[in-house]
Structure formats: C-alpha cells, structure tokens
Design an enzyme around this catalytic site. Structure first.
Site, PDB file in Angstrom:
ATOM      1  N   TRP A 102      -9.579  -7.832 -13.736  1.00 42.72           N
ATOM      2  CA  TRP A 102      -9.966  -9.250 -13.753  1.00 42.72           C
ATOM      3  C   TRP A 102      -8.835 -10.129 -14.245  1.00 42.72           C
ATOM      4  O   TRP A 102      -8.629 -11.227 -13.737  1.00 42.72           O
ATOM      5  CB  TRP A 102     -11.261  -9.451 -14.548  1.00 42.72           C
ATOM      6  N   ASP A 171     -12.037 -15.559 -20.410  1.00 42.17           N
ATOM      7  CA  ASP A 171     -13.078 -15.063 -19.513  1.00 42.17           C
ATOM      8  C   ASP A 171     -13.914 -14.064 -20.312  1.00 42.17           C
ATOM      9  O   ASP A 171     -13.458 -12.967 -20.609  1.00 42.17           O
ATOM     10  CB  ASP A 171     -12.420 -14.385 -18.297  1.00 42.17           C
ATOM     11  N   LYS A 195     -23.875 -11.008 -15.628  1.00 41.19           N
ATOM     12  CA  LYS A 195     -23.725  -9.830 -16.471  1.00 41.19           C
ATOM     13  C   LYS A 195     -24.670  -9.927 -17.669  1.00 41.19           C
ATOM     14  O   LYS A 195     -25.507  -9.072 -17.854  1.00 41.19           O
ATOM     15  CB  LYS A 195     -22.280  -9.692 -16.964  1.00 41.19           C
TER      16      LYS A 195
HETATM   17  C1  LIG Z   1     -17.681 -10.036 -12.732  1.00 38.94           C
HETATM   18  C2  LIG Z   1     -16.492 -10.638 -13.357  1.00 38.94           C
HETATM   19  C3  LIG Z   1     -15.783 -11.694 -12.745  1.00 38.94           C
HETATM   20  C4  LIG Z   1     -16.111 -12.206 -11.370  1.00 38.94           C
HETATM   21  O1  LIG Z   1     -17.327 -12.792 -11.282  1.00 38.94           O
HETATM   22  P1  LIG Z   1     -17.837 -13.450  -9.906  1.00 38.94           P
HETATM   23  O2  LIG Z   1     -19.029 -14.195 -10.366  1.00 38.94           O
HETATM   24  O3  LIG Z   1     -18.138 -12.341  -8.968  1.00 38.94           O
HETATM   25  O4  LIG Z   1     -16.753 -14.327  -9.410  1.00 38.94           O
HETATM   26  C5  LIG Z   1     -14.708 -12.223 -13.435  1.00 38.94           C
HETATM   27  N1  LIG Z   1     -14.349 -11.769 -14.643  1.00 38.94           N
HETATM   28  C6  LIG Z   1     -14.991 -10.752 -15.253  1.00 38.94           C
HETATM   29  C7  LIG Z   1     -14.532 -10.291 -16.598  1.00 38.94           C
HETATM   30  C8  LIG Z   1     -16.075 -10.158 -14.629  1.00 38.94           C
HETATM   31  O5  LIG Z   1     -16.732  -9.157 -15.238  1.00 38.94           O
END
Ligand SMILES: *Cc1c(COP(=O)(O)O)cnc(C)c1O
Length: 360
Positions: A102, A171, A195
C-alpha cells in the site's frame, strides 16, 4: 442460517448486532416510513445520521476540536492521488515511508504530482519489517510525510511516530479504531471504511484545519478538501447507506467500552494466534516480531502442497477467506474489531487439528 467466521481482509466481517439492527431498520428507519437508502441526503434525518457518525469518530478517537471529520468516496486508493493534489501544491517534494504494497501504491500516485523522497524502505527485507526511526531520512522541505501504519497485505504494523516538523499524513485503513492513537500528532488520517469501520463506500478523513488552506481552487471540486469541509462532506451525494452503517458500528464500539476496551481484546486475539503459529512446525509468520500486525496475520505452511486442503477443510469448519493476498500467497487471517475472540479460538483449534491430521 449459520454465520461463518469471516477472515476476509476487506470488505470484512461486520458485528452481527449491527447487521441485525440494520435489518430491523431496513424498511422503516425510526418511523419515517422509508429505508435510509431511500432518504434524501439533505433531509434532517440523514443529516442526523451523518452527525452521529462524525460524533462517534470524535468520541472514540478523542479527536481535538481543530480537526474536521469527513466521509469521502473513491476508496483509500483515490486518497493516494487526492492527498498530493491537495497538500503538495506549492511544494516540489513529498516524503513517503515505504513499508509494503500500500505504501508503494501511494508513492506511485504521489509521484505524478511531486518528487517523492523515500525516507526509508523495507523492500529489501521483502517488507517484513519497518525501518528504524533513526534511519528515516526525512526531507525537511517536503509538503508532508506519508506513512502506512498497518500494511494489510504484509501484516506489518508500527506504532511510534517520528519527531518531525512536517505534517504527518497516515493511511490507517486497516488499523483505525483497533488501538489508541493520539490524533493531535497527525495532520491528516484516512481510512477506507471496509476494514474496520463499516461497509465499503466511504473513506474516513480526519484533517487538521490548517491543512485545508492548502487546497487550491483549480482542483476538481469534488476532490477539494477545503470545499468538502465547507460543505460537510456533501458537495455531491455522499454514500449514505455506508455512512449509516458506519454509524451503527461506531455506536456498537462505544457501547463495548470504546477503543481502549477493544484494543485489549485485539491484543489478546493476536497474542493467541501468533503463539499458535510460533509453537508450530507447520505454520510460520515471516514478520519481524517487533512489527507484527494485530489486525492482519499472514502465515505460510511448511508444505505448500497442503494449502488447498487447508483452505477447503477450514471452509468446511466455517472459517472463510483465509487465503493470502494473491501477491504473496500462503494464508492470512484478518482479525479486525468485529472478529470475536471465539473466532480466533476456533481458527487456532482448527489449525491444531489440521497439523495433527497431517503429521506435524
Ligand atoms: C485496503 C487498503 C487500501 C485500498 O482501499 P480501497 O478502498 O480499495 O481503495 C489502501 N490502504 C490500505 C492500508 C488498505 O488496507
């Protein structure tokens, strides 16, 4: 109907109580005679739902008053571009820590807007660790420093933040609400909902007010953080049902005793699962023990030819979505807030029985 234990990394399991409440309110939300899905986003009913979700985040994470809470769209991946577009104008450099898949994706998008200074990378360790804070080479001229504190695919998580004058942008998609954080240490936090917050469709953004001043008028309006804040996340129609369900999850979490309480459960879940893996001859986890994720636990089988049997038999035992990410293989158990301790115990019991059956 039997519900399974769902170890998916996202979209992920939701608390059963929340789904039941949503079911009860599906046709008629609190006597208004329609579903939340059918309501105008400008109605006072929906505004109260949005306000409650914002308050839930503020209470659970103790968000200071000088931060705005926004619900955006397009997934965390869209933020990978929106962040440099909004925050890097007038700067030539942005700083990024590289700790996994990521991080790399965020870096790729940012490089379309500015020069990316990689402060440190664990790529040579195959992303199984986090570079020591003392070795981070942060360019002080950067617009901000970007970090991914839990790498969902690699299962690598870190807690400590660097001492820096740069605004820290994080993030937290797969770790938000799972542990205490000090929001005042960050300039911007973002997290895709699917998540640990609710169903897919919204992205939570917590942004310090002074950062809003960086957004210039020539940005696409629906990407403009300042405009989003001025319009209470509603420049256009927001993902109303996703926000509603997120609000129910936040209410559930508050009733459980908040982040402080669930963090203790999360520590115990992870402790039990890693202990199982570490005491086994069949299973192993490649991550530096100092940086093992509490939320995403990857493990491999010593004999890869057993992978298919493991997944099939786990599924028969009601344990679903244990397959690792397609880029790394093996297994991965995502054990977010909504996964109860009983689900982790069921997995551990299955892993032990599987080991015995195949002679390990
Ligand atoms: C799942 C995830 C993303 C991407 O999320 P989307 O909603 O599919 O764009 C980005 N960063 C992390 C750490 C993730 O777990």
């Amino acid at each position: 109907m039997a519900r399974v234990y769902n170890f998916s990394s996202g979209p992920a399991a939701l608390p059963e109580e929340v789904l039941k409440k949503a079911q009860r309110e599906m046709l008629d939300w609190q006597g208004v005679g329609m579903s939340v899905m059918e309501m105008s986003h400008r109605s006072k009913e929906f505004i109260s739902i949005l306000d409650a979700a914002k308050k839930g985040i503020r209470d659970l994470l103790h968000v200071p008053d000088n931060y705005e809470i926004l619900f955006m769209q397009g997934g965390a991946s869209t933020l990978f571009a929106q962040i440099p577009a909004n925050l890097a104008q007038g700067f030539t450099t942005v700083s990024y820590l590289d700790t996994g898949v990521w991080s790399s994706k965020a870096i790729k998008e940012a490089s379309k807007y500015a020069n990316v200074n990689i402060v440190a990378s664990s790529k040579e360790q195959k992303y199984t660790s986090v570079p020591n804070l003392v070795d981070w080479n942060i360019n002080p001229e950067s617009a901000y420093l970007h970090i991914v504190q839990n790498e969902t695919i690699g299962g690598v998580e870190f807690d400590q933040l660097p001492e820096t004058d740069l605004p820290i942008v994080a993030d937290l998609s797969s770790t938000i609400l799972s542990r205490k954080i000090d929001v005042s240490k960050y300039a911007l936090i973002y997290a895709g909902a699917q998540k640990n917050i609710g169903p897919v469709g919204s992205v939570l953004v917590i942004i310090r007010n002074d950062m809003l001043e960086r957004s210039q008028d020539d940005l696409p309006t629906v990407w403009n953080f300042k405009q989003l804040a001025l319009n209470d996340s509603m420049i256009n129609t927001p993902p109303t049902y996703s926000i509603y369900l997120a609000g129910l999850v936040l209410e559930w979490l508050l009733e459980l005793g908040g982040v402080e309480q669930i963090e203790q459960v999360n520590i115990e879940k992870a402790r039990r699962l890693y202990q199982k893996i570490d005491s086994s001859r069949l299973y192993s986890n490649p991550v530096d023990p100092n940086y093992r994720s509490r939320m995403n636990v990857p493990f491999i089988l010593a004999d890869e030819s057993l992978n298919q049997a493991f997944l099939a038999e786990a599924e028969n035992a009601g344990l679903k979505n244990l397959s690792g990410h397609r880029s790394v293989g093996g297994m991965r158990a995502s054990i977010y807030n909504a996964m109860p301790l009983s689900g982790v115990d069921a997995l551990i019991e299955f892993m032990s029985a599987f080991e015995r059956k195949y002679g390990y």
